[in-house]
Design a protein around this motif. Structure first.
Motif, PDB file in Angstrom:
ATOM      1  N   CYS B 230     -47.810 -13.882  11.892  1.00  0.00           N
ATOM      2  CA  CYS B 230     -48.971 -14.531  12.507  1.00  0.00           C
ATOM      3  C   CYS B 230     -50.274 -14.218  11.775  1.00  0.00           C
ATOM      4  O   CYS B 230     -50.299 -13.496  10.788  1.00  0.00           O
ATOM      5  N   GLY B 231     -51.375 -14.738  12.272  1.00  0.00           N
ATOM      6  CA  GLY B 231     -52.656 -14.597  11.597  1.00  0.00           C
ATOM      7  C   GLY B 231     -53.361 -13.264  11.791  1.00  0.00           C
ATOM      8  O   GLY B 231     -54.459 -13.070  11.271  1.00  0.00           O
ATOM      9  N   CYS B 232     -52.756 -12.326  12.535  1.00  0.00           N
ATOM     10  CA  CYS B 232     -53.407 -11.026  12.734  1.00  0.00           C
ATOM     11  C   CYS B 232     -53.618 -10.309  11.402  1.00  0.00           C
ATOM     12  O   CYS B 232     -54.547  -9.538  11.240  1.00  0.00           O
ATOM     13  N   GLY B 233     -52.718 -10.553  10.453  1.00  0.00           N
ATOM     14  CA  GLY B 233     -52.862  -9.925   9.148  1.00  0.00           C
ATOM     15  C   GLY B 233     -52.549  -8.440   9.137  1.00  0.00           C
ATOM     16  O   GLY B 233     -53.230  -7.641   8.492  1.00  0.00           O
ATOM     17  N   CYS B 234     -51.508  -8.049   9.842  1.00  0.00           N
ATOM     18  CA  CYS B 234     -51.148  -6.627   9.888  1.00  0.00           C
ATOM     19  C   CYS B 234     -50.728  -6.133   8.513  1.00  0.00           C
ATOM     20  O   CYS B 234     -50.035  -6.830   7.773  1.00  0.00           O
TER      21      CYS B 234
END
Ligand code: SF4
Ligand code: SF4
Ligand code: SF4
Lengths: 539, 352
Positions: B230-234
């Motif tokens: 997803c776009g959280c960019g972990c």
């Protein structure tokens, strides 16, 4: 993101993820954050638990965050504008607006004020089904907060009124002065890992990198010089328009890289027809996807673990992606394939490493101007705008002014969804994501453990609807919309409200997008995934 | 922040008020052993291996839960402390199964490291071996109570970070175990399979089942990258052995995720080395896909695209780029469509 661009001058999350911890009030609307953006959900829960932040959830479904919410407004799908206008009307009536912010930082308040009085609590309740007392309370809590943030996602944008929804949210934030400070902002959460980057890079029909408009002569001139070519001036087609044009015989060939519209796009029967109509289709992907099955040529690409480069996260942070292994067999990194293809067509793209491309992007894009590869490589990431090498990046946008100067209020009237329940199709279908699956499942469904925990999911139907149709848990039924029919298994739940059915779109066994409505938001060109009318047929 | 001066093992250190002794020691390269401590969690002070001596204090103080004060004089490496630590670790080892040889956590086990550091060659106490089988047939997380040292990190991380409470301590004394209500399988609890508990467990009591017997921690190359979902960019660390991705972890000290991940990010890596991956270009001939060389495939593509472009014009061609690809690839893709094909018909599916 057309809505935010109109209101503020550019469209991305205004604040940062870590910043949520500083909010006194968090308004989550149209985002099932715990499932679609789990790490951001952790921040929200922590803010509620440890800092005593108040959480307001606006969602038709009883999503998990509701358990942490101070207040839950369960609106009818597709009625967001009525809810937000109702809230803003209360805020104005009770003189809770931030007059100073409005006077100094915005324009167009009079136009907004002109339409709001008709959204009385009674009217808002009648349209949205949210009790007037809850609306009043939500308005108070939100407007009285020192710092309030709004978080939203596809539940807001995937409507024919998506741009209106976003404009309404921007209105609410500006009306209460919640922009440009820590713990505030308008924060759209992007679905896929590099949606932000794909948009920033100009994988869009009207803009080049950093949203520079292709229609502007000086923009084209700059890129023509850098790329040694002539650039077409007319706007291109958006994804849904491309398939329309293919059906009409206007698009003859397509090159599709790493996308699977056969599951992700609305009305896939239609897409299948479009793909079949093409004279030539090239698909570049890591698996033989549903879309690749229709290709004339399939090119084997690489996963994120097999290439170097950067991704831009939802908080505008450009971060380093590192190659860990080689792609299998003859597969190649996608950037190499594009270079080879360009060369085969007589255009030299002689990059030997992705870092050279990163630096080329920086040289042509002011928001990425200071984001050179070496800098990204040796840091934990840089948030754009970052115009120069000595600029640290930007955690909070619009601290002193908006990208367009003054923020602009837009008077937005409520419009019903393009398809409302009828006698023939009495139920509303809404689609979405599950925690353990991702997009069209190309990756998660081939990760054995995740697939075992979350096999092809059933459709969620409310208790009362199930009783009315005499459906039992686990029963198979037919769902039919104006576009198609699919067979689904039923899960009876209280998560979905009466009259609304929820179907995840990850599974090819239950292709939700056979049913969905391709009607587009006129500006953002995003289809109405969140509302379409369906009926249940017993087997 | 108010400045204070403390002394650790005779060394004067300038620091700020509000920090714990453990934090100050860490920042200054002074080792204090820990077991129940974890930077993502509130101090707990239960395992007692971080006890230190503080001048003037009544008894020994846990370094993880004691904040520094001005003029504090601290000793972290006295004989008394060594004896206490040694006794605690020996007690833990006395009922610990001796199968470190094949334990998945060998090399990353905090108990093993501590025993080594304290030079415990022989355990003076002979404890009853703990037999507690957990049959948890979920595909992602393996639980083995016999290796549990009751540090409570899993209980606390599930509650404090994930906001759920899947595990708890049950029973008392020697019978104490950490488990789910009624020992149910994780699939029958509220568990979200984020794996935060696996990431914090100091021993082999909680492990990533998919990774089992795939490779020793010291044999794996570790590459920092970004989660592809997803776009959280972990921020993640990819563990690689022999060209295969065998696990994903995260670093508590960096990224928006601070060591946390979700089920997709932590366990969704098997697609990378999946047998169905496309390994060669394919060309459709008479309705069937035939394997082809790059040269052949690119030739078919260029011939057809050029033909269509000449016949119907550049705007009869359209391209879809990908929100899963890198910035550089998206940039090149639109450059290709615009500069080479000469159309603005380029988009990606992100609106969707
Ligand atoms: S995987 Fe996550 S939710 Fe499940 S028990 Fe562990 S910490 Fe709790
Ligand atoms: S299972 Fe691991 S983390 Fe949990 S209490 Fe036991 S040793 Fe500690
Ligand atoms: S680990 Fe989960 S929350 Fe983090 S980026 Fe990956 S999918 Fe998103």
């Amino acid at each position: 993101m057309a809505g935010l661009a109109a209101a503020f001058g550019s469209g991305a999350m205004t604040n940062s993820i870590a910043d949520i911890a500083q909010a006194d009030v968090i308004l989550v609307i149209g985002s099932n954050t715990t499932e679609a953006h789990p790490i951001i959900a952790l921040q929200i829960k922590k803010a509620v638990r440890e800092n005593g932040a108040k959480l307001i959830v606006i969602d038709p479904r009883k999503i998990k965050l509701v358990d942490y919410a101070h207040l839950w407004l369960r609106q009818k799908p597709g009625t967001n504008v009525a809810v937000i206008n109702g809230l803003m009307n209360v805020i104005l009536e009770k003189s809770l607006a931030d007059e100073e912010f409005i006077a100094n930082r915005t324009e167009g308040i009079e136009e907004l004020k002109a339409i709001l009085p008709k959204y009385t609590l009674e009217v808002a309740e009648r349209i949205s089904g949210v009790p007037a007392t809850d609306l009043r309370q939500a308005a108070r809590i939100f407007a009285q907060a020192e710092r309030a943030t709004i978080i939203y996602s596809m539940g807001i944008t995937q409507h024919t009124t998506g741009t209106d929804n976003v404009l309404s949210i921007a209105n609410l934030a500006m009306l209460t002065g919640n922009i440009g400070k820590p713990g505030t902002g308008v924060n759209p959460l992007r679905g896929q890992n590099n949606v932000q980057g794909a948009c920033d890079m100009g994988a869009l029909p009207t803009t080049l990198t950093g949203y520079q408009k292709i229609a502007h002569d000086e923009v084209r001139a700059k890129f023509e010089k850098a790329w040694s070519c002539r650039l077409p001036k007319e706007a291109g087609l958006s994804v849904v328009e491309m398939f329309e044009a293919a059906l009409q015989g206007k698009i003859k060939a397509m090159y599709i890289m790493g996308e699977n519209p056969m599951l992700s796009d609305p009305d896939i029967t239609h897409i299948e027809k479009a793909l079949r109509t093409l004279d030539f289709l090239v698909v570049q992907d890591i698996f033989l996807t549903e879309t690749a099955e229709f290709a004339d040529v399939v090119l084997p690409g690489a996963t994120f673990a097999e290439k170097d480069g950067t991704f831009t996260s939802t908080e505008r942070k450009v971060q380093r992606v590192r190659k860990a292994i080689n792609p299998p067999g003859k597969a190649k990194a996608d950037w190499e394939i594009i270079c080879d293809l360009a060369k085969a067509m007589g255009y030299e793209m002689g990059y030997s490493f992705p870092g050279e491309i990163t630096d080329e992007i920086a040289s042509l894009t002011s928001t990425y101007g200071g984001i050179l590869f070496d800098r990204v490589n040796s840091s934990g990431g840089i948030q754009w705008p970052c115009p120069s090498l000595d600029h640290p990046g930007t955690t909070i946008l619009y601290q002193d002014k908006f990208a367009r100067g003054l923020g602009k209020f837009h008077p937005v009237e409520y419009k019903p969804p393009s398809e409302e329940p009828s006698e023939e199709y009495p139920l509303i279908l809404t689609t979405g994501r599950l925690l353990f699956q991702y997009h069209t499942g190309t990756m998660t469904r081939r990760s054995k453990g995740l697939e075992e925990i979350c096999p092809a999911g059933p459709v969620e139907i409310n208790l009362e609807d199930a009783a009315a149709y005499r459906i039992k848990e686990g029963e198979e039924v037919i769902l039919a919309s104006r576009r198609g029919k699919i067979k689904v298994r039923v899960n009876i739940t209280e998560r979905s409200p009466q009259g609304t059915i929820f179907l995840p779109f990850h599974f090819s066994e239950y292709p939700a997008n056979v049913l969905t409505n391709p009607a587009l938001d006129p500006l953002a060109k995003i289809p109405e995934f969140k509302v379409c009318a369906v009926r249940i047929e017993k087997l | 922040m108010a400045q204070v001066i403390v002394t650790i093992n005779g060394r004067r250190i300038k620091t700020e008020i509000g920090k714990t002794i453990l934090e100050v020691a860490k920042e200054n390269g002074i080792y204090i052993p820990t077991l129940c401590y974890e930077p993502r969690l509130k101090p707990y002070g239960a395992c007692r291996v971080c006890l230190v001596e503080v001048e003037g204090a009544k008894g020994l103080l846990p370094a993880c839960a004691t904040e520094v004060t001005d003029g504090m004089e601290i000793a972290t490496d006295t004989v008394t402390l060594y004896e206490i630590r040694r006794t605690i670790v020996e007690l833990l080892l006395s009922d610990h199964p001796p199968n470190c040889l094949v334990c998945e956590s060998a090399g990353s086990c905090e108990l093993q490291d501590l025993a080594y550091r304290l030079g415990i060659e022989e355990v003076r106490f002979k404890g009853e071996q703990y037999e507690y089988k957990v049959e948890d047939f979920n595909p992602l997380i393996e639980r083995d109570h016999s290796k549990c040292i009751l540090c409570g990190r899993c209980v606390r991380i599930c509650e404090e970070v994930q906001g759920i409470k899947v595990y708890d301590f049950i029973n008392r004394g020697f019978e104490t175990v950490v488990t789910t209500p009624f020992d149910r399988s994780l699939t029958e609890t509220e568990c979200e399979f984020c794996g935060q508990c696996v990431s914090t467990c100091p021993t082999g009591a909680l492990i990533d089942r998919q990774r089992k017997f795939k490779g020793r921690i010291w044999e794996t190359a570790k590459v920092r990258s970004i989660c592809p979902y997803c776009g959280c960019g972990c921020q993640i660390i990819i563990h690689v052995k022999n060209g295969e991705v065998i696990g994903i972890s995260a670093d508590v000290e960096c990224g928006v995720n601070e060591g946390n991940l979700c089920a997709k990010g932590r366990f969704g890596y098997n697609f990378i080395n999946h047998q169905d991956r496309l390994k060669t270009p394919l060309i459709r001939k008479d309705g069937r896909f035939i394997e082809a060389s790059w040269e052949e495939a690119l030739k078919v593509v260029t011939t057809n695209l050029s033909k269509i472009k000449t016949k119907y014009g550049a705007d009869s061609i359209a391209g879809l780029s990908s929100a899963k690809c890198t910035n550089e690839e998206n940039y090149l893709f639109q450059k290709f469509m615009r500069a080479v094909i000469e159309t603005n018909n380029v988009d990606h599916c992100a609106r969707l």
